[in-house]
Write a protein that holds these residues in place. Structure first.
Motif, short mmCIF file in Angstrom:
data_model
loop_
_atom_site.label_atom_id
_atom_site.label_comp_id
_atom_site.label_asym_id
_atom_site.label_seq_id
_atom_site.Cartn_x
_atom_site.Cartn_y
_atom_site.Cartn_z
N GLU A 57 0.84 -1.20 0.00
CA GLU A 57 0.00 0.00 0.00
C GLU A 57 0.87 1.25 0.00
N LEU A 58 0.31 2.34 -0.54
CA LEU A 58 0.98 3.63 -0.45
C LEU A 58 0.97 4.09 1.01
N ILE A 59 2.11 4.55 1.49
CA ILE A 59 2.20 5.07 2.86
C ILE A 59 2.40 6.59 2.80
N VAL A 60 1.53 7.31 3.49
CA VAL A 60 1.69 8.75 3.67
C VAL A 60 2.24 8.94 5.07
N ASP A 61 3.48 9.37 5.15
CA ASP A 61 4.22 9.41 6.42
C ASP A 61 4.11 10.80 7.05
N ALA B 261 7.89 6.42 0.76
CA ALA B 261 6.67 6.98 1.32
C ALA B 261 6.43 8.39 0.79
N VAL B 262 5.17 8.81 0.84
CA VAL B 262 4.84 10.21 0.59
C VAL B 262 5.14 10.98 1.87
N ARG B 263 6.00 11.98 1.76
CA ARG B 263 6.40 12.78 2.92
C ARG B 263 5.66 14.12 2.91
N VAL B 264 5.31 14.63 4.07
CA VAL B 264 4.51 15.85 4.17
C VAL B 264 5.20 16.85 5.09
N GLN B 265 5.28 18.11 4.61
CA GLN B 265 5.74 19.20 5.46
C GLN B 265 4.73 20.34 5.40
N VAL B 266 4.80 21.24 6.38
CA VAL B 266 3.91 22.39 6.44
C VAL B 266 4.76 23.65 6.45
N LEU B 267 4.51 24.56 5.51
CA LEU B 267 5.25 25.82 5.43
C LEU B 267 4.29 27.00 5.50
N ALA B 268 4.72 28.06 6.18
CA ALA B 268 3.95 29.30 6.24
C ALA B 268 4.52 30.29 5.23
N GLU B 269 3.65 30.88 4.42
CA GLU B 269 4.08 31.86 3.42
C GLU B 269 3.80 33.27 3.93
N HIS B 270 4.85 34.09 3.98
CA HIS B 270 4.73 35.45 4.47
C HIS B 270 4.35 36.40 3.34
N ALA B 271 3.95 37.61 3.70
CA ALA B 271 3.51 38.60 2.70
C ALA B 271 4.59 38.91 1.69
N ASP B 272 5.86 38.83 2.09
CA ASP B 272 6.97 39.12 1.17
C ASP B 272 7.40 37.90 0.35
N GLY B 273 6.66 36.78 0.49
CA GLY B 273 6.97 35.59 -0.28
C GLY B 273 7.86 34.59 0.42
N ARG B 274 8.46 35.00 1.55
CA ARG B 274 9.29 34.06 2.30
C ARG B 274 8.44 32.92 2.84
N ARG B 275 9.05 31.75 2.94
CA ARG B 275 8.38 30.60 3.54
C ARG B 275 9.21 30.08 4.71
N VAL C 206 -1.81 22.97 -1.47
CA VAL C 206 -0.69 22.04 -1.42
C VAL C 206 0.13 22.11 -2.69
N GLU C 207 1.38 21.76 -2.58
CA GLU C 207 2.29 21.65 -3.71
C GLU C 207 2.98 20.30 -3.62
N ARG C 208 3.42 19.80 -4.76
CA ARG C 208 4.07 18.49 -4.77
C ARG C 208 5.32 18.53 -5.62
N GLU C 209 6.36 17.89 -5.13
CA GLU C 209 7.57 17.67 -5.92
C GLU C 209 8.04 16.25 -5.62
N GLY C 210 7.95 15.36 -6.60
CA GLY C 210 8.28 13.96 -6.36
C GLY C 210 7.35 13.38 -5.31
N ASN C 211 7.93 12.77 -4.29
CA ASN C 211 7.14 12.19 -3.21
C ASN C 211 6.92 13.15 -2.04
N ASP C 212 7.31 14.41 -2.22
CA ASP C 212 7.17 15.40 -1.16
C ASP C 212 5.95 16.27 -1.41
N VAL C 213 5.06 16.29 -0.43
CA VAL C 213 3.85 17.12 -0.47
C VAL C 213 4.01 18.21 0.57
#
Length: 248
Positions: free
Chosen positions: A160-164, A179-193, A235-242
């Motif tokens: 099975e696919l694992i979302v870690d 596995a599909v890896r997940v991170q959470v980023l905050a986007e600031h008004a100036d575009g910084r994350r 959400v954004e995805r690059e390879g197995n990173d969400v």
């Protein structure tokens, strides 16, 4: 799909089930280390100062030591109901109904420092042991778990696919390269994350809820991202990173 959650330091007390049976837990290949760790936790609980040092506790937390001392006789709860805290509040598994509730119970799993890997319905007692704990006279938990846990996770990922969603210290107990890896980023008004810390668990809990109850059966990271988008998440995805993107 399996949605692999981190555990929590906080756990519900008590339970409505009989004392734990190792032979009733999923992934029996993990039983030898589970039994050894339970024995060691019960043993070190007899020496409160040593136990506090091993588990990173203060004297005000001696109730946690008492829990560990009673591990073999304590009542049990389903793992998905044992753990509490921000992520589990956002998941809110008990509010799911009908087919979504059944899918969630089938899909959810928990990475555990004491039990290695649990499915949602595995019944366990309340306990205290973190991935970074160091029991007296023993190697670190990642050293002890990897030889058993990584083959179990590899076999699961072939099925099975694992979302870690585990945090770094728990992911270190057993790595899952595909596995599909997940991170959470905050986007600031100036575009910084920047990496989200305080609300990281809440966002992962919401994602876990969406994935666990979904009618879809994703087989790759792109499908996981699509389910999250349909639920209104950015959400954004690059390879197995969400990446879940939130406003700062």
């Amino acid at each position: 799909m399996i949605v692999l959650l981190p555990p929590s330091e906080t756990k519900r007390t008590g339970g409505d089930g009989p004392p734990m049976r190792f032979d009733a837990l999923s992934y029996p290949a993990l039983t030898p280390l589970r039994e050894a760790l339970v024995d060691q936790l019960v043993s070190v609980a007899a020496d409160p100062p040593a136990c506090r040092k091993a588990l990173g506790l203060s004297p005000a937390q001696d109730a946690e030591i008492e829990r560990n001392a009673a591990l073999r006789a304590a009542p049990t709860l389903a793992a998905i109901n044992r753990y509490t805290g921000v992520l589990y509040d956002a998941l809110d598994v008990d509010s799911l109904r009908g087919a979504a509730a059944g899918r969630a119970r089938d899909r959810l799993a928990v990475g555990s420092a004491l039990f290695g890997l649990l499915r949602a319905e595995d019944r366990v007692p309340a306990y205290r042991l973190s991935a970074t704990s160091k029991l007296p006279g023993q190697p670190g938990l990642s050293t002890r778990w990897r030889p058993l846990l990584e083959p179990a996770l590899a076999e699961l990922s072939r099925q099975e696919l694992i979302v870690d969603l585990r945090s770094g210290s728990y992911a270190a107990l057993g790595r899952i390269p595909d596995a599909v890896r997940v991170q959470v980023l905050a986007e600031h008004a100036d575009g910084r994350r920047t990496v989200v810390s305080h609300f990281n668990k809440a966002h992962k809990g919401r994602l876990a809820r969406v994935l666990a109850g979904s009618r879809s059966e994703p087989n790759d990271a792109a499908a996981v991202a699509a389910i999250a988008r349909r639920a209104g998440m950015r959400v954004e995805r690059e390879g197995n990173d969400v990446t879940i993107v939130t406003d700062a």
